[in-house]
Design a protein around this motif. Structure first.
Motif, PDB file in Angstrom:
ATOM      1  N   ALA A  51      29.756  -0.847  36.744  1.00 34.98           N
ATOM      2  CA  ALA A  51      29.447  -1.251  35.409  1.00 34.98           C
ATOM      3  C   ALA A  51      28.949  -2.550  35.335  1.00 34.98           C
ATOM      4  CB  ALA A  51      31.294  -1.512  34.806  1.00 34.98           C
ATOM      5  N   PRO A  52      28.338  -2.822  34.313  1.00 38.51           N
ATOM      6  CA  PRO A  52      27.803  -4.198  34.266  1.00 38.51           C
ATOM      7  C   PRO A  52      28.619  -5.179  34.107  1.00 38.51           C
ATOM      8  CG  PRO A  52      26.473  -2.537  32.837  1.00 38.51           C
ATOM      9  CD  PRO A  52      27.825  -2.065  33.401  1.00 38.51           C
ATOM     10  N   PRO A  53      28.636  -6.421  34.902  1.00 36.78           N
ATOM     11  CA  PRO A  53      29.630  -7.284  34.813  1.00 36.78           C
ATOM     12  C   PRO A  53      29.520  -8.201  33.447  1.00 36.78           C
ATOM     13  CG  PRO A  53      28.056  -7.984  36.315  1.00 36.78           C
ATOM     14  CD  PRO A  53      27.709  -6.550  36.068  1.00 36.78           C
ATOM     15  N   GLY A  54      30.561  -8.522  32.892  1.00 35.78           N
ATOM     16  CA  GLY A  54      30.209  -9.564  31.569  1.00 35.78           C
ATOM     17  C   GLY A  54      30.346  -8.768  30.557  1.00 35.78           C
ATOM     18  N   LEU A  84      28.216  -7.223  25.419  1.00 34.73           N
ATOM     19  CA  LEU A  84      27.363  -8.051  24.542  1.00 34.73           C
ATOM     20  C   LEU A  84      26.527  -8.840  25.693  1.00 34.73           C
ATOM     21  CD1 LEU A  84      29.821  -9.889  21.966  1.00 34.73           C
ATOM     22  CD2 LEU A  84      27.822  -8.093  21.697  1.00 34.73           C
ATOM     23  N   LEU A  85      27.062  -9.211  26.770  1.00 38.07           N
ATOM     24  CA  LEU A  85      26.026  -9.854  27.921  1.00 38.07           C
ATOM     25  C   LEU A  85      25.313  -8.897  28.601  1.00 38.07           C
ATOM     26  CD1 LEU A  85      25.696 -12.446  29.628  1.00 38.07           C
ATOM     27  CD2 LEU A  85      27.515 -11.532  31.377  1.00 38.07           C
ATOM     28  N   ALA A  86      25.305  -7.597  28.600  1.00 28.70           N
ATOM     29  CA  ALA A  86      24.388  -6.477  28.997  1.00 28.70           C
ATOM     30  C   ALA A  86      23.317  -6.532  27.845  1.00 28.70           C
ATOM     31  CB  ALA A  86      25.527  -5.191  29.352  1.00 28.70           C
ATOM     32  N   ILE A  87      23.823  -6.618  26.758  1.00 26.78           N
ATOM     33  CA  ILE A  87      22.485  -6.690  25.654  1.00 26.78           C
ATOM     34  C   ILE A  87      21.894  -7.684  25.789  1.00 26.78           C
ATOM     35  CG2 ILE A  87      22.252  -6.705  23.252  1.00 26.78           C
ATOM     36  CD1 ILE A  87      24.828  -5.010  22.880  1.00 26.78           C
ATOM     37  N   ALA A  88      22.411  -8.858  25.752  1.00 29.15           N
ATOM     38  CA  ALA A  88      21.448 -10.135  26.050  1.00 29.15           C
ATOM     39  C   ALA A  88      20.931 -10.203  27.129  1.00 29.15           C
ATOM     40  CB  ALA A  88      22.547 -11.243  26.147  1.00 29.15           C
ATOM     41  N   LYS A  89      21.146  -9.722  28.514  1.00 30.39           N
ATOM     42  CA  LYS A  89      20.362  -9.542  29.724  1.00 30.39           C
ATOM     43  C   LYS A  89      19.314  -8.470  29.489  1.00 30.39           C
ATOM     44  CE  LYS A  89      24.173 -10.410  32.891  1.00 30.39           C
ATOM     45  NZ  LYS A  89      24.910 -10.267  34.048  1.00 30.39           N
ATOM     46  N   ARG A  90      19.359  -7.394  28.775  1.00 29.89           N
ATOM     47  CA  ARG A  90      18.364  -6.154  28.534  1.00 29.89           C
ATOM     48  C   ARG A  90      17.405  -6.949  27.714  1.00 29.89           C
ATOM     49  NH1 ARG A  90      18.387  -1.167  28.912  1.00 29.89           N
ATOM     50  NH2 ARG A  90      19.795  -1.706  30.679  1.00 29.89           N
ATOM     51  N   GLY A  91      17.572  -7.762  26.405  1.00 26.56           N
ATOM     52  CA  GLY A  91      16.610  -8.559  25.792  1.00 26.56           C
ATOM     53  C   GLY A  91      15.944  -9.544  26.658  1.00 26.56           C
ATOM     54  N   ALA A  92      16.690 -10.253  27.704  1.00 25.15           N
ATOM     55  CA  ALA A  92      15.796 -11.196  28.292  1.00 25.15           C
ATOM     56  C   ALA A  92      14.999 -10.622  29.330  1.00 25.15           C
ATOM     57  CB  ALA A  92      16.880 -12.005  29.157  1.00 25.15           C
ATOM     58  N   GLU A  93      15.404  -9.375  29.708  1.00 28.32           N
ATOM     59  CA  GLU A  93      14.627  -8.523  30.715  1.00 28.32           C
ATOM     60  C   GLU A  93      13.106  -8.135  30.111  1.00 28.32           C
ATOM     61  OE1 GLU A  93      14.529  -4.023  32.097  1.00 28.32           O
ATOM     62  OE2 GLU A  93      16.488  -5.011  31.716  1.00 28.32           O
ATOM     63  N   HIS A  94      13.363  -7.507  28.909  1.00 26.38           N
ATOM     64  CA  HIS A  94      12.020  -7.023  28.185  1.00 26.38           C
ATOM     65  C   HIS A  94      11.274  -8.258  27.791  1.00 26.38           C
ATOM     66  CE1 HIS A  94      13.074  -2.929  28.022  1.00 26.38           C
ATOM     67  NE2 HIS A  94      14.184  -3.169  27.833  1.00 26.38           N
ATOM     68  N   ARG A 121      -1.898 -10.091  49.809  1.00 23.86           N
ATOM     69  CA  ARG A 121      -1.052  -9.925  48.829  1.00 23.86           C
ATOM     70  C   ARG A 121      -0.457  -8.218  48.811  1.00 23.86           C
ATOM     71  NH1 ARG A 121      -1.658 -14.651  48.361  1.00 23.86           N
ATOM     72  NH2 ARG A 121      -1.760 -16.047  46.687  1.00 23.86           N
ATOM     73  N   SER A 122      -0.358  -7.954  50.234  1.00 21.34           N
ATOM     74  CA  SER A 122       0.064  -6.415  50.387  1.00 21.34           C
ATOM     75  C   SER A 122       1.581  -6.286  50.896  1.00 21.34           C
ATOM     76  CB  SER A 122      -0.910  -5.932  51.321  1.00 21.34           C
ATOM     77  OG  SER A 122      -1.075  -6.224  52.585  1.00 21.34           O
ATOM     78  N   ALA A 123       2.387  -7.600  51.126  1.00 26.18           N
ATOM     79  CA  ALA A 123       3.410  -7.372  51.616  1.00 26.18           C
ATOM     80  C   ALA A 123       4.342  -6.608  51.073  1.00 26.18           C
ATOM     81  CB  ALA A 123       4.170  -8.703  51.980  1.00 26.18           C
ATOM     82  N   ARG A 124       5.443  -5.871  51.346  1.00 29.22           N
ATOM     83  CA  ARG A 124       6.207  -4.932  50.865  1.00 29.22           C
ATOM     84  C   ARG A 124       7.494  -5.974  50.819  1.00 29.22           C
ATOM     85  NH1 ARG A 124       5.863  -1.311  55.814  1.00 29.22           N
ATOM     86  NH2 ARG A 124       5.633  -3.439  56.500  1.00 29.22           N
ATOM     87  N   VAL A 125       8.147  -6.097  49.643  1.00 31.70           N
ATOM     88  CA  VAL A 125       9.160  -7.020  49.374  1.00 31.70           C
ATOM     89  C   VAL A 125      10.330  -6.314  48.615  1.00 31.70           C
ATOM     90  CG1 VAL A 125       9.957  -9.272  48.426  1.00 31.70           C
ATOM     91  CG2 VAL A 125       7.507  -9.047  49.103  1.00 31.70           C
ATOM     92  N   MET A 126      11.441  -6.535  49.110  1.00 34.28           N
ATOM     93  CA  MET A 126      12.728  -6.140  48.499  1.00 34.28           C
ATOM     94  C   MET A 126      13.616  -6.998  47.864  1.00 34.28           C
ATOM     95  SD  MET A 126      15.993  -3.547  49.600  1.00 34.28           S
ATOM     96  CE  MET A 126      16.667  -4.566  50.561  1.00 34.28           C
ATOM     97  N   ASP A 127      14.067  -7.078  46.727  1.00 37.46           N
ATOM     98  CA  ASP A 127      14.943  -8.235  46.016  1.00 37.46           C
ATOM     99  C   ASP A 127      16.298  -7.429  46.155  1.00 37.46           C
ATOM    100  OD1 ASP A 127      15.669 -10.715  44.892  1.00 37.46           O
ATOM    101  OD2 ASP A 127      15.615  -9.828  43.173  1.00 37.46           O
ATOM    102  N   ALA A 128      17.050  -7.807  46.998  1.00 34.95           N
ATOM    103  CA  ALA A 128      18.640  -7.371  47.351  1.00 34.95           C
ATOM    104  C   ALA A 128      19.566  -7.819  46.137  1.00 34.95           C
ATOM    105  CB  ALA A 128      19.112  -7.589  48.611  1.00 34.95           C
ATOM    106  N   GLY A 129      20.405  -7.105  45.739  1.00 33.17           N
ATOM    107  CA  GLY A 129      21.203  -7.263  44.646  1.00 33.17           C
ATOM    108  C   GLY A 129      20.257  -7.732  43.425  1.00 33.17           C
ATOM    109  N   SER A 130      19.179  -7.215  43.139  1.00 32.36           N
ATOM    110  CA  SER A 130      18.501  -7.703  42.129  1.00 32.36           C
ATOM    111  C   SER A 130      19.022  -7.747  40.699  1.00 32.36           C
ATOM    112  CB  SER A 130      16.982  -6.852  42.229  1.00 32.36           C
ATOM    113  OG  SER A 130      16.067  -7.442  41.428  1.00 32.36           O
ATOM    114  N   ALA A 131      18.381  -8.706  39.607  1.00 30.72           N
ATOM    115  CA  ALA A 131      18.524  -8.387  38.499  1.00 30.72           C
ATOM    116  C   ALA A 131      17.153  -8.416  37.980  1.00 30.72           C
ATOM    117  CB  ALA A 131      19.438  -9.787  37.610  1.00 30.72           C
TER     118      ALA A 131
END
Length: 299
Positions: free
Chosen positions: A27-30, A33-43, A123-133
């Motif tokens: 489940a999204p922590p917080g 309402l916090l999940a909605i705010a994060k989605r807005g920041a993401e977009h 700029r061809s490196a393969r990169v993973m952000d672990a625990g990403s937001a």
């Protein structure tokens, strides 16, 4: 200072929901309402990145963006002036700032480490952000530097994610940093920003990172740190007690990484681990501390 918004846990304690896409994702922590705010920041963030890339491609500005230089690959955030310099540099590089300004310091260090230690100019490196937001800084900044042209070369994983989401060529999917499902040596770099303090099984994370990195690949980790950690008894967030790493725990982490074939880039003696200020304040738990950035290279 604003309340920090660390990346959600990538590997939760056993009592938390960790099922994959076929079941229930974490489940999204917080709360809602916090999940909605994060989605807005993401977009807003990814809309800016896509638009900025189009403008820079048309004008040629993107190709002239220099690599960050103010944050070394391994360092402790010493004081407020240090994160202010990093924030000013990120702004000068036309990189969209993280709203929690001290987080621009470790993100800038991570991107600088990838450009310096991994990138061959293509700029061809393969990169993973672990625990990403999806609203955090590393992957959009790498995209602005020209990474991610190949499908699946920039990915973010998190137990919170359900269906695959793509933002301007970056793939975000469900994933556990202790069991990614990737092939051996599949990645050139892994970043993990403000995640391991949230109940991540450290040995499992380090072992899996070493497995999926190619020889010469890098792991860049940031976490909450203090040379004399404040008492966090009774302070819980994201389903676990707040944890701030001590110097002894950082040394243990470096030794663990070494046993898995990951060598620290830089030095961490007593002087390097000291900090004259606690330049980070987390309002929700009323704690002052700092950050540490660690970069490892696989032998």
């Amino acid at each position: 200072m604003s309340d920090p918004t660390p990346s959600e846990p990538a590997a939760l304690p056993p009592s938390s929901s960790t099922a994959g896409p076929a079941g229930q994702v974490a489940a999204p922590p917080g709360g809602r309402l916090l999940a909605i705010a994060k989605r807005g920041a993401e977009h807003a963030l990814w809309g800016r990145v896509a638009g900025q890339r189009r403008v820079e491609a048309r004008t040629g500005l993107g190709g002239g963006r220099p690599a960050p230089v103010s944050v070394p690959p391994t360092a402790v955030l010493k004081d407020k002036a240090t994160w202010e310099r990093a924030t000013a540099e990120a702004r000068s590089l036309r990189l969209p700032l993280h709203r929690d300004l001290p987080k621009n310091w470790d993100a800038l260090g991570a991107v600088g480490a990838i450009l310096d230690l991994v990138d061959d100019g293509t700029r061809s490196a393969r990169v993973m952000d672990a625990g990403s937001a999806r609203y955090s800084s590393v992957l959009p900044w790498l995209r602005l530097y020209g990474f991610g042209a190949r499908p699946e070369s920039l990915i973010g994983i998190n137990l919170e994610f359900g269906d695959v989401v793509r933002r301007d060529g970056v793939t975000f999917r469900y994933g556990d940093v202790t069991a990614t499902g990737l092939d051996d040596g599949a990645l050139d770099a892994i970043t993990c920003m403000s995640v391991i303090e949230h109940g991540v099984p450290i040995e499992g994370f380090v072992a899996e990172s070493a497995r999926v990195l190619r020889p010469g690949g890098v792991l860049v980790v940031s976490t909450d740190y203090d040379q004399s950690p404040p008492d966090t008894t009774g302070k819980h967030i994201y389903g676990a007690q707040v944890h701030i790493f001590s110097p002894a725990e950082i040394r243990d982490l470096v030794a663990l990484a070494e046993r898995h074939g990951l060598e620290l880039v830089g030095e961490l003696d007593d002087a390097a681990l000291a900090h004259p200020e606690r330049p980070v304040h987390w309002t929700r738990v009323d704690l002052d501390y700092t950050f540490i950035l660690l970069t490892f290279r696989k032998r």
